[in-house]
Write a protein that holds these residues in place. Structure first.
Motif, PDB file in Angstrom:
ATOM      1  N   GLN A  30       0.818  -1.217   0.000  1.00  0.00           N
ATOM      2  CA  GLN A  30       0.000   0.000   0.000  1.00  0.00           C
ATOM      3  C   GLN A  30       0.853   1.269   0.000  1.00  0.00           C
ATOM      4  OE1 GLN A  30      -2.142   0.654   3.925  1.00  0.00           O
ATOM      5  NE2 GLN A  30      -1.024  -1.203   4.456  1.00  0.00           N
ATOM      6  N   TRP A  31       2.164   1.114   0.227  1.00  0.00           N
ATOM      7  CA  TRP A  31       3.076   2.256   0.236  1.00  0.00           C
ATOM      8  C   TRP A  31       4.014   2.177  -0.961  1.00  0.00           C
ATOM      9  CZ3 TRP A  31       0.402   4.461   3.730  1.00  0.00           C
ATOM     10  CH2 TRP A  31      -0.054   3.776   4.861  1.00  0.00           C
ATOM     11  N   ASN A  32       4.319   3.315  -1.563  1.00  0.00           N
ATOM     12  CA  ASN A  32       5.200   3.326  -2.729  1.00  0.00           C
ATOM     13  C   ASN A  32       6.550   2.697  -2.442  1.00  0.00           C
ATOM     14  OD1 ASN A  32       3.300   4.553  -4.362  1.00  0.00           O
ATOM     15  ND2 ASN A  32       3.986   6.637  -3.871  1.00  0.00           N
ATOM     16  N   ALA A  33       7.057   2.924  -1.218  1.00  0.00           N
ATOM     17  CA  ALA A  33       8.379   2.403  -0.869  1.00  0.00           C
ATOM     18  C   ALA A  33       8.325   0.981  -0.322  1.00  0.00           C
ATOM     19  CB  ALA A  33       9.053   3.331   0.146  1.00  0.00           C
ATOM     20  N   LYS A  34       7.128   0.371  -0.284  1.00  0.00           N
ATOM     21  CA  LYS A  34       6.955  -1.002   0.209  1.00  0.00           C
ATOM     22  C   LYS A  34       7.492  -1.160   1.644  1.00  0.00           C
ATOM     23  CE  LYS A  34       5.380  -2.414  -3.829  1.00  0.00           C
ATOM     24  NZ  LYS A  34       5.349  -1.102  -4.530  1.00  0.00           N
ATOM     25  N   MET A  35       7.187  -0.209   2.520  1.00  0.00           N
ATOM     26  CA  MET A  35       7.687  -0.235   3.891  1.00  0.00           C
ATOM     27  C   MET A  35       7.034  -1.353   4.695  1.00  0.00           C
ATOM     28  SD  MET A  35       7.812   3.873   4.648  1.00  0.00           S
ATOM     29  CE  MET A  35       6.331   4.204   3.689  1.00  0.00           C
ATOM     30  N   ILE A  36       7.840  -2.070   5.455  1.00  0.00           N
ATOM     31  CA  ILE A  36       7.335  -3.140   6.318  1.00  0.00           C
ATOM     32  C   ILE A  36       6.551  -2.552   7.497  1.00  0.00           C
ATOM     33  CG2 ILE A  36       8.006  -5.025   7.856  1.00  0.00           C
ATOM     34  CD1 ILE A  36       8.379  -5.695   4.933  1.00  0.00           C
ATOM     35  N   VAL A  37       7.050  -1.451   8.048  1.00  0.00           N
ATOM     36  CA  VAL A  37       6.374  -0.779   9.154  1.00  0.00           C
ATOM     37  C   VAL A  37       5.576   0.391   8.589  1.00  0.00           C
ATOM     38  CG1 VAL A  37       6.681   0.528  11.295  1.00  0.00           C
ATOM     39  CG2 VAL A  37       8.166  -1.437  10.796  1.00  0.00           C
ATOM     40  N   PRO A  38       4.272   0.468   8.853  1.00  0.00           N
ATOM     41  CA  PRO A  38       3.470   1.589   8.335  1.00  0.00           C
ATOM     42  C   PRO A  38       4.028   2.928   8.793  1.00  0.00           C
ATOM     43  CG  PRO A  38       2.041  -0.125   9.181  1.00  0.00           C
ATOM     44  CD  PRO A  38       3.426  -0.514   9.583  1.00  0.00           C
ATOM     45  N   PRO A  39       4.075   3.911   7.927  1.00  0.00           N
ATOM     46  CA  PRO A  39       4.597   5.222   8.300  1.00  0.00           C
ATOM     47  C   PRO A  39       3.609   6.003   9.146  1.00  0.00           C
ATOM     48  CG  PRO A  39       3.753   5.296   6.072  1.00  0.00           C
ATOM     49  CD  PRO A  39       3.644   3.864   6.517  1.00  0.00           C
ATOM     50  N   ILE A  40       4.106   7.056   9.767  1.00  0.00           N
ATOM     51  CA  ILE A  40       3.260   7.961  10.544  1.00  0.00           C
ATOM     52  C   ILE A  40       2.809   9.073   9.614  1.00  0.00           C
ATOM     53  CG2 ILE A  40       3.112   9.485  12.543  1.00  0.00           C
ATOM     54  CD1 ILE A  40       5.534   7.898  13.687  1.00  0.00           C
ATOM     55  N   ALA A  41       1.536   9.087   9.288  1.00  0.00           N
ATOM     56  CA  ALA A  41       0.995  10.114   8.387  1.00  0.00           C
ATOM     57  C   ALA A  41       0.569  11.321   9.206  1.00  0.00           C
ATOM     58  CB  ALA A  41      -0.183   9.551   7.601  1.00  0.00           C
ATOM     59  N   LEU A  42       1.212  12.446   8.959  1.00  0.00           N
ATOM     60  CA  LEU A  42       0.931  13.659   9.713  1.00  0.00           C
ATOM     61  C   LEU A  42       0.116  14.676   8.926  1.00  0.00           C
ATOM     62  CD1 LEU A  42       4.424  14.170  11.392  1.00  0.00           C
ATOM     63  CD2 LEU A  42       2.396  13.110  12.386  1.00  0.00           C
ATOM     64  N   ALA A  43      -0.080  14.439   7.653  1.00  0.00           N
ATOM     65  CA  ALA A  43      -0.782  15.406   6.807  1.00  0.00           C
ATOM     66  C   ALA A  43      -2.221  15.610   7.280  1.00  0.00           C
ATOM     67  CB  ALA A  43      -0.783  14.933   5.353  1.00  0.00           C
ATOM     68  N   VAL A  44      -2.662  16.853   7.239  1.00  0.00           N
ATOM     69  CA  VAL A  44      -4.030  17.191   7.584  1.00  0.00           C
ATOM     70  C   VAL A  44      -4.920  17.196   6.343  1.00  0.00           C
ATOM     71  CG1 VAL A  44      -5.519  19.028   8.481  1.00  0.00           C
ATOM     72  CG2 VAL A  44      -3.382  18.489   9.630  1.00  0.00           C
ATOM     73  N   THR A  45      -4.339  17.548   5.198  1.00  0.00           N
ATOM     74  CA  THR A  45      -5.123  17.588   3.975  1.00  0.00           C
ATOM     75  C   THR A  45      -4.359  16.910   2.842  1.00  0.00           C
ATOM     76  OG1 THR A  45      -6.441  19.039   2.544  1.00  0.00           O
ATOM     77  CG2 THR A  45      -4.258  19.849   3.188  1.00  0.00           C
ATOM     78  N   TYR A  46      -5.062  16.545   1.763  1.00  0.00           N
ATOM     79  CA  TYR A  46      -4.491  15.723   0.702  1.00  0.00           C
ATOM     80  C   TYR A  46      -4.829  16.319  -0.663  1.00  0.00           C
ATOM     81  CZ  TYR A  46      -4.175  12.456   4.597  1.00  0.00           C
ATOM     82  OH  TYR A  46      -3.890  11.885   5.805  1.00  0.00           O
TER      83      TYR A  46
END
Length: 399
Positions: A30-46
């Motif tokens: 689900q992540w472009n970088a194929k991270m094993i650990v889900p990242p911390i999403a801090l964005a308020v808007t997209y």
């Protein structure tokens, strides 16, 4: 004691519990970088490609990628279709109450958690909601309390702090004789590892994820698990409309804590059983209530509806208020503090601390007396916990 419990107990997940806890909702693809650990999403808007065309995320209240990971993982723990995260356990309580309208009636247990009691009596009741507090260990009390305007039955099992156990399946059957009564089960004391209310007929499984699900006493969060599509839509609308949402960082921490939930709960149970047996035989203790002991009044119900027991227990020591305070002050490994379910062992005096806002006459009726203590058994060495309790009891009474 983990495993399948039969037709009246919980049903295991499609995959093993720990497999779900580690992998559900965590797919690196689900992540472009194929991270094993889900990242911390801090964005308020997209960013939107054009008005109304988006990636599935628009604004922080409506959704957050890290929160999505957590909610998918938490749902898998109870074989639920959905989970919804809130900024605290009380925020999740408020979301459930917001399903109701003025004039509706709620039935709950007489010794419900002090924070829930306070919210019901002093906040929600101001908006013309009616509450009945009854002893759920007698099912006739529940049946007799139902009125034409009853819309919600709030079960807490085991109860906080006196460890009463309610038959979830039986209460759900009573409630669902009417199609308009929802059953909520506060599953905080047991965690999803030992008890799965949805499989027993409940409509909502509630957790203060601050406690066992996170397990590290560093996050405030509430989680609700549901199966009904329409109920999920209503709760989601309340979730983003009221804005009582956890941060991406908090979601990351609880998601991480869940990874070790099975291991932690087994150790909590192992230690608590040893501590409970020790206290039950101690000369300075009047009575112990631990739902994993055969001496517990509802032990048979626990065996039927749960696969084990957590680290929560209570006891009445032989002594007055000053001796009880001295006991708590003398603890060295246990810490005198509110909350529960973390890796560390905690002890507290409900009448002064967590349940101080419960009316004194109500506390007395429930047995929340001056010599009553609630403990959350942590993950330390059991021998150290037992020795600490022993020396503190002797210090408290002799002092």
């Amino acid at each position: 004691m983990s495993g399948e419990k039969g037709s009246t107990g919980w049903v295991p997940a499609v995959e093993g519990f720990s497999t779900n806890a580690i992998h559900a909702g965590q797919e690196p693809e689900q992540w472009n970088a194929k991270m094993i650990v889900p990242p911390i999403a801090l964005a308020v808007t997209y960013k939107q490609q054009e008005p109304g065309l988006n990636s599935g995320y628009v604004y922080g209240r409506l959704g957050n990628p890290t929160r999505t990971c957590l909610e998918k993982c938490a749902a898998s723990l109870e074989n639920a279709k959905y989970a919804l995260a809130f900024s605290s356990g009380v925020a999740a309580t408020q979301a459930i109450i917001n399903l109701l309208k003025a004039g509706d009636h709620v039935i709950t247990t007489d010794d419900v958690y002090g924070g829930t009691n306070r919210f019901f009596r002093q906040i929600a009741a101001k908006f013309n909601l009616e509450f009945s507090f009854v002893d759920f260990t007698n099912l006739k009390n529940v049946e007799d309390a139902i009125k034409s305007n009853t819309k919600l039955i709030w079960v807490e099992t085991p109860t906080n702090p006196t460890m009463k156990v309610t038959d979830i399946k039986a209460v759900s059957e009573i409630a669902h004789r009417r199609k308009d009564i929802l059953v909520v089960v506060d599953n905080t004391f047991m965690s999803s590892y030992f008890q799965r209310p949805l499989s027993l007929g409940a409509d909502i499984s509630y957790h203060s994820a601050t406690k066992y699900l996170n397990g590290h006493c560093d996050v405030l969060m509430g989680l609700l698990m549901v199966n009904d599509d329409e109920l999920k839509k209503r709760l989601y609308f309340i979730q983003y409309s009221t804005g009582s949402l956890p941060s991406g960082f908090d979601c990351y921490l609880v998601n991480r804590g869940i990874k070790t939930l099975a291991l932690r709960m087994e150790k909590h149970q192992e230690n608590a059983l040893l501590v409970a047996k020790f206290l039950e035989s101690h000369l300075l203790v009047e009575k112990v209530k631990y739902a994993g002991l055969p001496s517990h009044p509802q032990y048979d119900i626990m065996q039927k509806q749960a696969s084990g027991c957590s680290g929560m227990l209570c006891f009445w020591m032989k002594g007055d208020l000053q001796q009880t305070k001295k006991f708590l002050a003398s603890l060295k490994v246990f810490m005198c503090a509110e909350s529960l379910g973390g890796f560390e062992s905690l002890a507290e005096h409900p009448a002064i601390m967590t349940h101080a806002t419960v009316p004194a006459e109500h506390r007395a009726m429930l047995g929340i007396s001056d010599n009553f203590i609630r403990i959350s058994v942590g993950l330390e060495d059991a021998d150290d916990l037992i020795q600490d309790l022993d020396q503190a009891l002797k210090s408290g009474v002799s002092g």
